[in-house]
Design a protein around this motif. Structure first.
Motif, mmCIF file in Angstrom:
data_model
loop_
_atom_site.group_PDB
_atom_site.id
_atom_site.type_symbol
_atom_site.label_atom_id
_atom_site.label_comp_id
_atom_site.label_asym_id
_atom_site.label_seq_id
_atom_site.Cartn_x
_atom_site.Cartn_y
_atom_site.Cartn_z
ATOM 1 N N MET A 190 37.585 52.210 13.938
ATOM 2 C CA MET A 190 36.861 52.641 12.743
ATOM 3 C C MET A 190 36.909 54.150 12.615
ATOM 4 S SD MET A 190 33.855 49.888 13.415
ATOM 5 C CE MET A 190 34.176 49.916 15.166
ATOM 6 N N TYR A 191 37.308 54.606 11.443
ATOM 7 C CA TYR A 191 37.457 56.033 11.187
ATOM 8 C C TYR A 191 36.146 56.570 10.617
ATOM 9 C CZ TYR A 191 42.539 55.694 11.698
ATOM 10 O OH TYR A 191 43.800 55.516 12.179
ATOM 11 N N VAL A 192 35.630 57.574 11.244
ATOM 12 C CA VAL A 192 34.401 58.195 10.760
ATOM 13 C C VAL A 192 34.714 59.662 10.444
ATOM 14 C CG1 VAL A 192 31.994 58.708 11.242
ATOM 15 C CG2 VAL A 192 33.035 56.654 12.204
ATOM 16 N N GLU A 193 34.503 60.034 9.205
ATOM 17 C CA GLU A 193 34.811 61.400 8.777
ATOM 18 C C GLU A 193 33.632 61.925 7.978
ATOM 19 O OE1 GLU A 193 38.149 60.570 6.424
ATOM 20 O OE2 GLU A 193 39.411 59.968 8.103
ATOM 21 N N GLY A 194 33.448 63.228 7.982
ATOM 22 C CA GLY A 194 32.338 63.755 7.205
ATOM 23 C C GLY A 194 32.256 65.258 7.260
ATOM 24 N N GLY A 195 31.131 65.784 6.767
ATOM 25 C CA GLY A 195 30.900 67.214 6.761
ATOM 26 C C GLY A 195 31.420 67.888 5.501
ATOM 27 N N PHE B 143 34.347 67.062 10.273
ATOM 28 C CA PHE B 143 34.567 66.369 11.537
ATOM 29 C C PHE B 143 35.247 65.024 11.270
ATOM 30 C CE2 PHE B 143 31.365 63.100 11.097
ATOM 31 C CZ PHE B 143 30.434 63.668 10.226
ATOM 32 N N ARG C 180 26.416 56.728 16.335
ATOM 33 C CA ARG C 180 25.774 56.648 15.024
ATOM 34 C C ARG C 180 26.294 55.454 14.209
ATOM 35 N NH1 ARG C 180 25.182 61.500 10.786
ATOM 36 N NH2 ARG C 180 24.708 62.569 12.706
ATOM 37 N N ASN C 181 25.392 54.836 13.506
ATOM 38 C CA ASN C 181 25.659 53.676 12.643
ATOM 39 C C ASN C 181 25.922 52.386 13.406
ATOM 40 O OD1 ASN C 181 25.323 55.087 10.271
ATOM 41 N ND2 ASN C 181 27.472 55.630 10.109
ATOM 42 N N GLU D 259 35.515 49.399 7.676
ATOM 43 C CA GLU D 259 35.272 49.896 9.014
ATOM 44 C C GLU D 259 35.581 51.380 9.086
ATOM 45 O OE1 GLU D 259 39.566 48.682 9.038
ATOM 46 O OE2 GLU D 259 37.707 48.137 8.076
ATOM 47 N N GLU D 260 35.790 51.993 7.936
ATOM 48 C CA GLU D 260 36.205 53.380 7.954
ATOM 49 C C GLU D 260 35.106 54.289 7.421
ATOM 50 O OE1 GLU D 260 40.048 53.668 6.246
ATOM 51 O OE2 GLU D 260 40.949 52.517 7.860
ATOM 52 N N ALA D 261 35.492 55.521 7.143
ATOM 53 C CA ALA D 261 34.505 56.535 6.817
ATOM 54 C C ALA D 261 33.935 56.335 5.422
ATOM 55 C CB ALA D 261 35.162 57.905 6.913
ATOM 56 N N PRO E 174 32.956 61.738 2.263
ATOM 57 C CA PRO E 174 32.441 61.912 3.625
ATOM 58 C C PRO E 174 31.036 62.500 3.605
ATOM 59 C CG PRO E 174 34.671 62.747 3.446
ATOM 60 C CD PRO E 174 34.222 62.442 2.055
ATOM 61 N N THR E 175 30.263 62.136 4.559
ATOM 62 C CA THR E 175 28.894 62.622 4.610
ATOM 63 C C THR E 175 28.505 62.899 6.047
ATOM 64 O OG1 THR E 175 26.596 62.049 4.226
ATOM 65 C CG2 THR E 175 28.083 60.238 4.647
ATOM 66 N N ALA E 176 27.660 63.881 6.217
ATOM 67 C CA ALA E 176 27.177 64.184 7.554
ATOM 68 C C ALA E 176 25.900 63.419 7.866
ATOM 69 C CB ALA E 176 26.921 65.683 7.688
ATOM 70 N N ASN F 260 23.415 59.828 7.733
ATOM 71 C CA ASN F 260 23.576 58.398 7.931
ATOM 72 C C ASN F 260 23.664 57.715 6.571
ATOM 73 O OD1 ASN F 260 23.358 55.700 8.553
ATOM 74 N ND2 ASN F 260 21.986 56.078 10.272
ATOM 75 N N ALA F 261 24.796 57.125 6.306
ATOM 76 C CA ALA F 261 25.022 56.545 4.989
ATOM 77 C C ALA F 261 24.471 55.126 4.886
ATOM 78 C CB ALA F 261 26.515 56.546 4.673
ATOM 79 N N TYR G 26 25.333 52.760 6.786
ATOM 80 C CA TYR G 26 26.386 51.817 7.151
ATOM 81 C C TYR G 26 26.165 51.298 8.568
ATOM 82 C CZ TYR G 26 28.948 53.545 3.118
ATOM 83 O OH TYR G 26 29.330 53.879 1.861
ATOM 84 N N THR G 27 26.647 50.114 8.822
ATOM 85 C CA THR G 27 26.591 49.565 10.164
ATOM 86 C C THR G 27 28.010 49.245 10.571
ATOM 87 O OG1 THR G 27 26.121 47.464 9.104
ATOM 88 C CG2 THR G 27 24.275 48.606 10.076
ATOM 89 N N LEU G 28 28.465 49.886 11.594
ATOM 90 C CA LEU G 28 29.860 49.770 11.986
ATOM 91 C C LEU G 28 30.278 48.310 12.104
ATOM 92 C CD1 LEU G 28 30.077 52.525 14.713
ATOM 93 C CD2 LEU G 28 31.105 52.567 12.451
ATOM 94 N N ARG G 29 31.295 47.963 11.367
ATOM 95 C CA ARG G 29 31.941 46.666 11.500
ATOM 96 C C ARG G 29 31.029 45.492 11.147
ATOM 97 N NH1 ARG G 29 35.239 44.022 16.561
ATOM 98 N NH2 ARG G 29 36.315 42.620 15.185
ATOM 99 N N LYS G 30 29.951 45.747 10.481
ATOM 100 C CA LYS G 30 29.007 44.675 10.209
ATOM 101 C C LYS G 30 28.411 44.907 8.827
ATOM 102 C CE LYS G 30 26.362 41.208 11.686
ATOM 103 N NZ LYS G 30 26.879 39.911 12.072
ATOM 104 N N ASN H 236 22.533 44.585 8.827
ATOM 105 C CA ASN H 236 21.895 45.208 9.968
ATOM 106 C C ASN H 236 20.883 44.230 10.552
ATOM 107 O OD1 ASN H 236 20.703 46.774 11.866
ATOM 108 N ND2 ASN H 236 19.984 48.371 10.475
ATOM 109 N N PRO H 237 21.214 43.574 11.652
ATOM 110 C CA PRO H 237 20.313 42.538 12.192
ATOM 111 C C PRO H 237 18.956 43.082 12.591
ATOM 112 C CG PRO H 237 22.469 42.467 13.256
ATOM 113 C CD PRO H 237 22.420 43.732 12.471
#
Lengths: 221, 375
Positions: free
Chosen positions: A65-70, A76, A197-198, B231-233, B237-239, B241-242, B244-248, B251-252
């Motif tokens: 999973m690609y995580v990008e931001g800032g 980053f 995170r996330n 599964e990506e960004a 892009p944001t710094a 918490n968007a 999102y829940t990785l790969r899911k 949110n259980p």
């Protein structure tokens, strides 16, 4: 005779009432470690996994999973690489009505016998990490079994062997966490964390995974 | 120079090139007259004749135009989804989901008669997910704003089921590939009194089974709260918490855990052990539900309960008096996770002033998102 049979059935039914569930406590718990910072996102692990398991388009046992931001200049990017985390107390296992999912006492691997799966998809819903993968063609669920055949043969799973950056590794998760397991995935001076995170709360199932987190991906102190 | 050709000694007769062209067009015209091409504006045939023609044409037709797998999935879903009927009632709808309609003719197949071909196709999907050519567009559907906040917070089940109707269709296999029959299997949590009926999918268990309809009022967006379907960004892009829940996609921790967490018997004074071990000492023939021996208006503990929009509080209280497993079912009887849900701690009459350690930091009212309208 009929009365006797009826009584036996009643005893059997009563015995099946309000059963409980006791999680398996393995002798050793294997788990993955992934370096979020050094991973280049080549997805070789994904492809190696699909190749080994003969997966059609769609299901992926492992995902990068690609995580990008800032905002410029403070931007980053990092990768989070996750498959089944072979949780200490997996949520998928107690949901399965047929016993297709099981956890090995020897090494804590959570495996699924898809030939016993009836496709109710409860495990898919319960897993906080999206590990069980539904195959719409067979109407069954499949998932990573940590290449249990390779483990039994003394080797490492295909995803680990396919990682050209050596940022993915497998080993006893308690040793990975306390830093006593020798692995190239964790560099000198780096420490591993349980959550990034996330990612879903690890308290839910105690997943057997550790990460070298990117500074922007840390949730622990 | 000599030649073996018998007429080579005769003077060559030159044919003008124009003659070739004239001859070619003459022959082409004769062929057109003898075998006229079929045109779309030919006279309309009688229905039977047209159908026969269509059948013969279909039999001789090669494979249909290939479509991408995702488009194929959408097309298959479109065949199973009837047009969304007018909404007669704004109430939650699971029981009112449109009945499966007869499977229409595949969209990729031509209509059997010219008149039908001119009729507009039935809209199976919202326009927002159709491409310019009118076909379902997977990319447009995936990125539809309805899948993200804030639109998903107000999405209705009708809107979700317009494309995802299949979640309410029975889908469990009659038997596993190895032959284990669904009817012969029973999980540990299915031995509770409240678990009835055949093996079913989790969507149907939460939305359309009798117990779900009686006790729950779950909406699609109770679980699906706009978490990242990829599964990506995040884009952009944001710094932060968007959400999102990785790969899911769910949110259980904020959804499933409410009814699939552990029973926290350690926090309850007077309970010697887990409920399945201790319950017998609290239950009798007159009082089949041991939970109510303490959690009642006289006992005082936690009398404000289940008053949220996703549950039917009165129905739950009524069911609890009838069945011993009504409470335990959602409070430990089908626990997938190793922790408990941190329920809000509504004050009750006679509540101790000191908050125990395990309850510190808990809210004292339900999530405003699920608050019931005040009368």
């Amino acid at each position: 005779m009929e009365e006797e049979k009826k009584a036996r059935v009643q005893v059997a039914v009563a015995a099946r009432k309000r059963e409980g569930y006791t999680p398996v406590v393995p002798d050793t718990q294997l788990g993955f470690v992934h370096n979020n910072v050094d991973c280049i996102g080549c997805r070789a692990c994904e492809i190696a996994c699909k190749d080994k398991n003969g997966l059609p388009p769609g299901p992926r046992f492992r995902r990068v999973m690609y995580v990008e931001g800032g905002r410029y200049p403070e931007v980053f990017a990092y990768k989070v690489n996750m498959s089944c985390n072979h949780c200490a107390e997996p949520a998928c296992l107690p949901t399965c009505p047929t016993g297709a999912i099981f956890k090995r006492t020897k090494d804590g691997i959570v495996d699924i016998d898809s030939s016993l799966c009836i496709g109710c998809r409860r495990c898919e819903a319960a897993c906080p990490f999206g590990a069980p993968q539904f195959d719409p063609i067979s109407n069954t669920v499949m998932k990573c079994n940590l290449c249990v055949d390779e483990i039994d043969a003394g080797r490492k799973p295909y995803c680990v062997m396919g990682c050209m950056m050596r940022v993915l590794d497998v080993g006893p998760i308690d040793k990975i966490r306390d830093g006593s397991y020798a692995t190239k995935a964790v560099g000198p001076g780096e420490r591993v964390v349980r959550q990034v995170r996330n990612m879903a709360d690890p308290e839910l199932t105690n997943p057997s995974v550790a990460f070298v987190a990117h500074p922007k991906g840390r949730v622990e102190g | 120079m000599t030649s073996n050709h018998p007429k080579s000694d005769q003077p060559a007769k030159a044919i003008h090139p124009v003659a070739y062209f004239l001859g070619f067009f003459l022959v082409f015209g004769l062929v057109q007259l003898a075998f006229p091409a079929k045109k779309a504006d030919q006279p309309v045939k009688a229905p039977a004749q047209a159908a026969a023609t269509a059948e013969s044409a279909q039999a001789a037709r090669p494979a249909p135009t290939p479509v991408s797998p995702t488009a194929q999935l959408l097309l298959e879903a479109a065949r199973a989804v009837p047009p969304t009927p007018p909404k007669p009632d704004p109430q939650p709808l699971v029981a009112k989901a449109p009945a499966p309609a007869p499977v229409p003719a595949p969209a990729a197949q031509p209509a059997p008669a010219p008149e039908a071909a001119k009729a507009p196709p039935a809209p199976a999907f919202p326009k927002a997910v159709l491409s310019a050519s009118g076909e379902p567009d997977y990319g447009k559907a995936l990125w539809n704003p309805l899948h993200f906040k804030p639109a998903i917070d107000t999405a209705t089940n009708d809107q979700c089921l317009a494309c995802h109707q299949e979640v309410l269709e029975p889908s469990v296999r009659a038997a596993s590939p190895a032959g284990v029959k669904s009817a012969d299997t029973l999980a540990w949590y299915q031995t509770l009194d409240t678990y009835i009926g055949a093996q079913d999918s989790f969507h149907r268990r939460h939305l359309s089974t009798p117990m779900a309809e009686r006790l729950m009022n779950l909406q699609c967006n109770f679980c699906h709260q706009g978490s990242n379907p990829r599964e990506e960004a995040p884009v952009p892009p944001t710094a932060t918490n968007a959400g999102y829940t990785l790969r899911k996609q769910v949110n259980p921790e904020t959804t499933c855990l409410a009814c699939h967490g552990q029973f926290p018997w350690q926090n309850m004074e007077g309970l010697p052990g887990p409920w399945h071990e201790a319950r017998e000492s609290f239950e009798s023939a007159d009082a089949p539900n041991g939970c109510l021996s303490c959690h009642n208006p006289e006992g005082g503990f936690r009398t404000e309960r289940h008053k949220v929009s996703y549950l039917k509080a009165e129905a739950i209280e009524q069911a609890a008096t009838e069945n011993a497993d009504t409470c335990y079912g959602c409070h430990g009887g089908r626990a997938w996770y190793r922790i408990s849900f941190p329920y809000p701690r509504h004050p009750w009459p006679g509540m101790p002033e000191d908050t125990p350690d395990w309850a510190k930091g808990r809210p004292t009212s339900s999530d405003p998102r699920y608050a019931l309208p005040k009368n």
